[in-house]
Enzyme design. Sequence first.
Site, mmCIF file in Angstrom:
data_model
loop_
_atom_site.group_PDB
_atom_site.id
_atom_site.type_symbol
_atom_site.label_atom_id
_atom_site.label_comp_id
_atom_site.label_asym_id
_atom_site.label_seq_id
_atom_site.Cartn_x
_atom_site.Cartn_y
_atom_site.Cartn_z
ATOM 1 N N TYR A 73 60.435 26.463 60.258
ATOM 2 C CA TYR A 73 61.117 26.879 59.038
ATOM 3 C C TYR A 73 60.156 27.437 58.008
ATOM 4 O O TYR A 73 60.550 28.174 57.109
ATOM 5 C CB TYR A 73 61.913 25.704 58.423
ATOM 6 N N LYS A 94 59.009 17.192 72.109
ATOM 7 C CA LYS A 94 59.365 18.039 73.250
ATOM 8 C C LYS A 94 58.060 18.476 73.910
ATOM 9 O O LYS A 94 57.786 19.667 74.059
ATOM 10 C CB LYS A 94 60.203 19.235 72.736
ATOM 11 N N ASP A 115 65.910 16.391 73.441
ATOM 12 C CA ASP A 115 67.218 16.641 74.062
ATOM 13 C C ASP A 115 67.820 15.331 74.559
ATOM 14 O O ASP A 115 69.021 15.068 74.399
ATOM 15 C CB ASP A 115 67.129 17.705 75.174
ATOM 16 N N ASP A 172 66.494 18.643 61.496
ATOM 17 C CA ASP A 172 67.662 19.349 60.966
ATOM 18 C C ASP A 172 68.848 19.155 61.915
ATOM 19 O O ASP A 172 69.960 18.822 61.503
ATOM 20 C CB ASP A 172 67.317 20.844 60.821
ATOM 21 N N ASP A 196 72.246 16.273 61.582
ATOM 22 C CA ASP A 196 73.675 16.649 61.562
ATOM 23 C C ASP A 196 74.430 15.911 62.662
ATOM 24 O O ASP A 196 75.593 15.527 62.485
ATOM 25 C CB ASP A 196 73.854 18.165 61.747
HETATM 26 C C1 IPM Z 1 69.383 20.595 55.722
HETATM 27 C C2 IPM Z 1 70.006 21.952 55.647
HETATM 28 C C3 IPM Z 1 68.914 22.956 55.325
HETATM 29 C C4 IPM Z 1 67.851 22.874 56.403
HETATM 30 C C5 IPM Z 1 69.405 24.388 55.140
HETATM 31 C C6 IPM Z 1 70.477 24.488 54.078
HETATM 32 C C7 IPM Z 1 68.274 25.345 54.848
HETATM 33 O O1 IPM Z 1 70.660 22.267 56.824
HETATM 34 O O2 IPM Z 1 68.826 20.149 54.712
HETATM 35 O O3 IPM Z 1 69.469 19.970 56.789
HETATM 36 O O4 IPM Z 1 68.010 23.522 57.430
HETATM 37 O O5 IPM Z 1 66.883 22.161 56.221
HETATM 38 MG MG MG Z 2 70.721 20.709 58.195
#
Ligand code: IPM
Ligand code: MG
Length: 368
Positions: free
Chosen positions: A146, A196, A228, A252, A256
């Site tokens: 990133y 990984k 994974d 990231d 989620d």
């Molecule tokens: C998070 C979000 C961010 C990331 C985005 C909005 C850039 O998804 O904080 O997890 O990818 O870090």
């Molecule tokens: Mg995120």
Amino acid sequence: MKNYKIAVLAGDGIGPEITAEAIKVLKVIEERNDVSFELMPALFGACAYFATGDAFPQATIDICDQADAILKGTIGLNHEESKKIPVDKQPERGALLPLRRRYNTYANFRPVFLPRSLAHFSPLKPEVIGDGIDLIMVRELVGGLYFGQKEAGVNEQGLRYVRETLEYDEEQIRRIMHQAFKLAQKRRKLLHNIHKSNVLKSSVLWNEVMEEVAKEYPDVQVVNYLVDSAATALCLKPTQFDVMVMENMFGDILSDQGGGILGSLGLMPSACIGPEKAYYEPSHGSAPDIAGKNIANPYSMIGSVAMMLENSFGMEAEAKNVWAAMQGVFADGYSTADLSKPGSGVTMISTVEFGDKVVEKLREMPKV
Ligand code: IPM
Ligand code: MG
């Protein structure tokens, strides 16, 4: 009396609504304690871009620089709306990553918590939830893909190409490892190292440094997991995890998934900690589809306040009370739309009602 300055970046989409509920909670904390918060609102994200031409304008930077802590809502627009903003000024690249870079908030803590009593929120079976899910993902937040160099163009064969680099140096890895090991020491003394290394050289170095750091924490048991396979394990047996450490992109994605196994991303607060400054934010996006409807779940935002109270202001007991207040609202059988689907037996309440109920519970808690 202690006085803290908080930069408040409500952001886009549901950001302002859930931020309003978080502020209610801060007001109650002021009533209950010898503390005052100076709230300094500032534009951040797409709203800032449309007002000033910049998603992280100088005026906001100045406010954040002065603040003792930063409370950030959510940012971003839907796919179509995003296209109205030049790629590099879009809120994620134009505001959020620069915020992380500016304050070097390399350590991101993302709790994934669901007590047994709330197993019905989760898409997983109650027997999988067992005694409850209680883990924390520690995500490296300012390195890796990133933040690596990016280029795009047309190559010698006339084909469009892109190159993004994934870089870590050993110091970047070492500092996040220390954070993860220290946290593990305070909890179950168990650290899952996510990597990984069968493919990525970055993971080979990651693991080497992890092993060096591990020597300083002989009381912590390390379990290595390929990313994974960790994704599968989070669904099949989430209760095996306590503290998980991983690089930026893995964190990231897996965080989620953490929201997914709880039943809603609305249950995912986070703390982003740097050497001098920290900011606090929900782990999720701005949910433009439900913005302005008073149905978003403010848990992630109020949870971020709890993390701020603990980490930035040393108010550990009040932080616990905030968590308990929110759990109390759930225990009474209420939640916002994300967790109160028809037939779930949960009574649906609005964003504002959720905030009000949290405040009510918090007021009832014994003062510290
Ligand atoms: C998070 C979000 C961010 C990331 C985005 C909005 C850039 O998804 O904080 O997890 O990818 O870090
Ligand atoms: Mg995120």
